[in-house]
Design an enzyme around this catalytic site. Sequence first.
Site, PDB file in Angstrom:
ATOM      1  N   ASP A 116      -6.024   0.620   8.746  1.00 48.01           N
ATOM      2  CA  ASP A 116      -5.434   0.323   7.398  1.00 48.01           C
ATOM      3  C   ASP A 116      -6.437  -0.853   6.675  1.00 48.01           C
ATOM      4  O   ASP A 116      -6.187  -0.970   5.347  1.00 48.01           O
ATOM      5  CB  ASP A 116      -4.212   0.200   7.190  1.00 48.01           C
ATOM      6  CG  ASP A 116      -3.430   1.616   7.111  1.00 48.01           C
ATOM      7  OD1 ASP A 116      -4.122   2.616   6.661  1.00 48.01           O
ATOM      8  OD2 ASP A 116      -2.194   1.864   7.251  1.00 48.01           O
ATOM      9  N   LYS A 171       0.913  -1.165  -0.169  1.00 47.74           N
ATOM     10  CA  LYS A 171      -0.063   0.017  -0.006  1.00 47.74           C
ATOM     11  C   LYS A 171       1.060   1.328  -0.066  1.00 47.74           C
ATOM     12  O   LYS A 171       1.851   1.194   0.582  1.00 47.74           O
ATOM     13  CB  LYS A 171      -1.025  -0.106   1.131  1.00 47.74           C
ATOM     14  CG  LYS A 171      -1.472   1.229   1.497  1.00 47.74           C
ATOM     15  CD  LYS A 171      -1.801   1.442   3.069  1.00 47.74           C
ATOM     16  CE  LYS A 171      -0.316   1.815   3.696  1.00 47.74           C
ATOM     17  NZ  LYS A 171      -0.461   2.526   4.890  1.00 47.74           N
TER      18      LYS A 171
HETATM   19  O1  C5P Z   1      -5.183   0.616  13.781  1.00 45.46           O
HETATM   20  P1  C5P Z   1      -3.783   0.581  13.908  1.00 45.46           P
HETATM   21  O2  C5P Z   1      -3.572  -0.420  14.943  1.00 45.46           O
HETATM   22  O3  C5P Z   1      -3.162   0.300  12.535  1.00 45.46           O
HETATM   23  O4  C5P Z   1      -3.417   2.132  14.244  1.00 45.46           O
HETATM   24  C1  C5P Z   1      -1.869   1.800  14.855  1.00 45.46           C
HETATM   25  C2  C5P Z   1      -1.838   3.219  15.811  1.00 45.46           C
HETATM   26  O5  C5P Z   1      -1.990   4.327  14.994  1.00 45.46           O
HETATM   27  C3  C5P Z   1      -3.249   3.385  16.716  1.00 45.46           C
HETATM   28  O6  C5P Z   1      -3.173   2.969  18.095  1.00 45.46           O
HETATM   29  C4  C5P Z   1      -3.070   5.071  16.862  1.00 45.46           C
HETATM   30  O7  C5P Z   1      -2.035   5.375  17.843  1.00 45.46           O
HETATM   31  C5  C5P Z   1      -2.545   5.364  15.525  1.00 45.46           C
HETATM   32  N1  C5P Z   1      -3.687   5.764  14.695  1.00 45.46           N
HETATM   33  C6  C5P Z   1      -4.413   7.073  14.923  1.00 45.46           C
HETATM   34  N2  C5P Z   1      -5.105   7.490  13.806  1.00 45.46           N
HETATM   35  C7  C5P Z   1      -5.334   6.759  12.764  1.00 45.46           C
HETATM   36  C8  C5P Z   1      -4.853   5.526  12.683  1.00 45.46           C
HETATM   37  C9  C5P Z   1      -3.790   5.044  13.462  1.00 45.46           C
HETATM   38  O8  C5P Z   1      -3.975   7.734  15.717  1.00 45.46           O
HETATM   39  N3  C5P Z   1      -6.469   7.052  11.929  1.00 45.46           N
END
Ligand code: C5P
Length: 281
Positions: free
Chosen positions: A128, A10
Site C-alpha cells: 500500500d 486511506k
Molecule cells: O505488503 P504488505 O506487507 O502490506 O502485505 C501484507 C500481507 O497481505 C502480505 O504478506 C500478503 O499476505 C497480503 N497481500 C496480498 N496481496 C496484496 C497485498 C497484500 O496477498 N496485493
Amino acid sequence: MATEAFAPAKINLTLHVTGQRQDGYHLLDSLVIFADLGDRLWLNPGTVMSLQVIGPFADGVPTDNRNLVWRAAEAVGWRGTIRLQKNLPHGAGIGGGSADAAALLRALHGDDATQGIGLQAALALGADVPVCLHAGPQRMQGIGEHLTRLCQAVPRLFAVLVNPGVHVPTPQVFKALTCRDNPEMTPMPDGPHRQSFMSWLADQRNDLQAAAITRAPVIKEVLAALTATRGCALARMSGSGATCFGLYNSRDLAAQATQDIAASNPGWWVRSVITCGRDNS
Ligand code: C5P
C-alpha cells in the site's frame, strides 16, 4: 525547525481481488481515496535515528526499525529524529504504517517521492505504500504497483469511518478468501458527478469483506450500524478491515450518523471525514 508531514487515512472505496501471483501475492483492482483525518509526523534531520510515537493509538507501535517509517527513512538514506502521532487505528485497513511511511517519503521528496525511493523499494516496504505516496484518488492494480491518478473522476465525499477495535491480520483475511479470480471494476463514469458515481460504486465490491467477517463477525455489525443511519448511501469495508465506511450526501448527515453510532457503541472508534476529490457537480 521540524518538517511536518500528514499521513491521511486511506479508504479503499472498492477492492476487487482479480487473481493471485505465483509468490502468493494477490492481484487487485481498487479505487483508493484519502480523508482529511490522519496521523502526523515531525522530522528533524540529525546524525542518529530515533523514533518517538505519541497520540491516542501509540500503544504497541514499535519505535525501532520494525516501524515502516524508520525503514522508509533508511531506504532513502535519511537520518534524524521522527515524532509520529498515531491518530488512526492501525492494522485497520486505512493505511496505518504504509500511510506513515509514504508521508515521510513525500515530506522528503515531494511529488517525486516515487522516484526518490523507486517503485520497487516502495512496494517492498508494503503493497500500500506506492498508492499512499500520492494522497489523491487513484486506481490501484497489480499487487499495488500499477497506479492511475483519477483527480477528475472522483467526487468529494462525506464519509463516516467506524472501527470496532478488533485487529484482523491482512494475511489471514487473504487466506480466508473462497474465490481469488473475481471480475475487475466495471468502467467508471466520466466526470465527478455524484449521482452516477454513487450508482457505479454500489455495483462494485470489496472482495475481502466476506472473508474478514469470517475472522471478525463484528464487522457485520459495523456495516449494519452504518446502513441503519439516516442518509447512508453505501456502507462497505476498507482494505482488509476492520474499518468500514459509510457515505452520505452531506456533512450534516455524516455528522449525525457519527453521533448516533458513537452513542450506541461507546467502544467503537467513529469519525466523520471529508475525502479528497472534485467538488460536487
Ligand atoms: O505488503 P504488505 O506487507 O502490506 O502485505 C501484507 C500481507 O497481505 C502480505 O504478506 C500478503 O499476505 C497480503 N497481500 C496480498 N496481496 C496484496 C497485498 C497484500 O496477498 N496485493
